[in-house]
Enzyme design. Structure first.
Site, mmCIF file in Angstrom:
data_model
loop_
_atom_site.group_PDB
_atom_site.id
_atom_site.type_symbol
_atom_site.label_atom_id
_atom_site.label_comp_id
_atom_site.label_asym_id
_atom_site.label_seq_id
_atom_site.Cartn_x
_atom_site.Cartn_y
_atom_site.Cartn_z
ATOM 1 N N ASP A 195 1.033 -1.328 -0.052
ATOM 2 C CA ASP A 195 -0.124 0.092 -0.099
ATOM 3 C C ASP A 195 0.843 1.305 -0.104
ATOM 4 O O ASP A 195 0.744 2.237 -0.513
ATOM 5 C CB ASP A 195 -1.014 -0.119 1.357
ATOM 6 N N HIS A 203 1.276 -9.291 1.725
ATOM 7 C CA HIS A 203 0.685 -7.956 1.639
ATOM 8 C C HIS A 203 1.282 -6.814 2.245
ATOM 9 O O HIS A 203 1.620 -5.704 1.793
ATOM 10 C CB HIS A 203 -0.866 -7.888 2.137
ATOM 11 N N LYS A 204 1.627 -7.045 3.825
ATOM 12 C CA LYS A 204 2.410 -6.251 4.545
ATOM 13 C C LYS A 204 3.073 -6.884 5.360
ATOM 14 O O LYS A 204 2.795 -8.198 5.652
ATOM 15 C CB LYS A 204 1.492 -5.255 5.403
ATOM 16 N N TYR A 215 1.309 -8.707 8.171
ATOM 17 C CA TYR A 215 0.141 -9.761 7.648
ATOM 18 C C TYR A 215 1.081 -10.972 7.349
ATOM 19 O O TYR A 215 1.351 -11.218 6.370
ATOM 20 C CB TYR A 215 -0.656 -9.346 6.522
ATOM 21 N N ASP A 222 -5.539 -7.385 -3.528
ATOM 22 C CA ASP A 222 -5.229 -5.930 -3.749
ATOM 23 C C ASP A 222 -3.855 -5.633 -4.076
ATOM 24 O O ASP A 222 -3.415 -4.575 -4.616
ATOM 25 C CB ASP A 222 -6.015 -4.896 -2.732
ATOM 26 N N ARG A 242 -14.232 -5.065 -3.992
ATOM 27 C CA ARG A 242 -13.108 -4.077 -4.337
ATOM 28 C C ARG A 242 -11.858 -4.881 -4.307
ATOM 29 O O ARG A 242 -11.052 -4.797 -5.302
ATOM 30 C CB ARG A 242 -12.912 -2.844 -3.518
ATOM 31 N N GLY A 247 -11.727 -6.193 -7.608
ATOM 32 C CA GLY A 247 -11.618 -5.240 -8.596
ATOM 33 C C GLY A 247 -10.265 -4.830 -8.861
ATOM 34 O O GLY A 247 -9.726 -4.474 -10.031
ATOM 35 N N TRP A 248 -9.311 -4.649 -7.777
ATOM 36 C CA TRP A 248 -7.935 -4.474 -7.898
ATOM 37 C C TRP A 248 -7.224 -5.492 -8.635
ATOM 38 O O TRP A 248 -6.498 -5.237 -9.482
ATOM 39 C CB TRP A 248 -7.325 -4.346 -6.539
#
Length: 372
Positions: free
Chosen positions: A78, A122-123, A126, A133, A204, A207-208
């Protein structure tokens, strides 16, 4: 200019007018808003918008290339996402701050944590988790940087690996759609103990992922060397496009917050994912990726017409607004003192607020409108 493009123009101008309130922090929402305004400026022939984006982004990147809001030790895709704007800004302004910032961000790919199978976390917070995403947040950065200053073949191979791994482990065979996230070690409370997947298909996040597929494909050369990579990305795109066509709401053509639970109590037609899917389907048609272009075009146009009728309105000051945007959604704890997000149906539909003009949705809307 078409009527849809006029809506894109109005939404972009409205988003810029609200920038002091909505785009004043370094985060991925800033990144996608700037990226989508920039791209729409090209489609709609508004070069002055690029001047605005360049001026706005200066405050987030210091002259020496440091980005105060970017903490590489957090290993957060992110936080890397706004860096996707730096390629265009570097070419447009010739300001070396952006090249220095990209060089620093590129280092993250060398030691970003991976799951046992090789999926990017992801991070850092996590552990062993791949979220849909994430591929949008880093995918085009990886390819763009490698294309100019690195090994494009290696980057394409990495991206195809990440897409395949994520798709295969998050796929819901019943609907053909993808679950929000996958915990390979199955240690998270939200993870299914057989599959490691979260329990629901959040609009969403999917969607990403769909947008990442087509945008990475766009960047790969149409040569024999990259044919197999592009062919697989196009195949995955069409698998998901066909599933999304089946999942569209029967009455409006839009898509639900929990995509595969149409009409269920508290579920709602969500506009950020609807915008993303409209863009995805329309972009596939324009780029020649669609297996059934007439169908994809029809579905996208119907969804957009319904969204404009049901969820878009203008205020007295002339600004355009978009309703029914999910504020955010995640899994587990975002920090030690934050609430636990259990990934339940209740969580997605009732615990995360529905907002107007949230910057997860308005940038996606203008991109969808411009693409149509």
């Amino acid at each position: 200019m078409t009527e849809n493009q006029k809506l894109a123009e109005k939404m972009a101008l409205s988003l810029m007018a609200r920038a002091d309130k909505e785009l004043n922090q370094y985060n991925y929402r800033l990144g996608i808003a700037m990226e989508f305004i920039w791209r729409t400026s090209t489609t709609l022939h508004h070069p002055e918008w690029k001047d605005w984006v360049a001026k706005w982004m200066e405050q987030f990147v210091m002259p020496d290339g440091t980005v105060p809001g970017y903490d590489q030790s957090a290993y957060s895709w992110d936080l890397l996402a706004p860096g996707k704007n730096f390629f265009d800004l570097y070419d447009y302004t010739h300001d070396e701050r952006y090249k220095k910032a990209m060089d620093f961000m590129w280092q993250e790919f060398k030691d970003h944590p991976r799951t046992p199978s090789g999926g990017y976390w992801h991070k850092k917070i996590y552990t062993d988790q791949v979220w849909l995403d994430g591929l949008y947040m880093y995918g085009t950065f990886l390819i763009k940087y490698a294309k100019r200053w690195g090994d494009l073949k290696a980057a394409a191979k990495e991206m195809l690996f990440q897409f395949n791994l994520t798709y295969e482990h998050t796929l819901d065979p019943r609907s053909g759609l993808l679950f929000h996230a996958w915990n390979e070690t199955k240690q998270m409370a939200w993870a299914d103990q057989t599959t490691g997947c979260s329990s629901y298909i959040w609009g969403r996040a999917l969607g990403w992922f769909t947008m990442a597929l087509v945008e990475v494909c766009d960047l790969l050369p149409s040569t024999k060397e990259f044919f197999a990579y592009r062919a697989r990305l196009i195949e995955l795109s069409n698998h998901l496009a066909q599933a999304l066509v089946r999942a569209a709401d029967k009455d409006t053509g839009m898509w639900w917050q929990v995509v595969d639970q149409p009409g269920r109590t508290y579920n709602y037609l969500e506009t950020s994912c609807t915008s993303m899917y409209i863009y995805f389907l329309s972009h596939m048609v324009r780029q020649g990726y669609a297996y059934d272009p007439a169908l994809y075009r029809k579905v996208a146009r119907r969804a957009f017409s319904s969204m404009v009728r049901l969820d878009v309105y203008a205020s007295e000051d002339g600004q355009l607004h978009l309703k029914d945007i999910c504020k955010s959604a995640g899994l587990g704890r975002a920090s030690e003192d934050s609430p636990y997000r259990d990934g339940s149906y209740e969580y997605y539909t009732r615990q995360e607020p529905r907002l107007t003009d949230n910057t997860h949705g308005t940038p996606a809307f203008l991109l969808a409108a411009a693409e149509l």
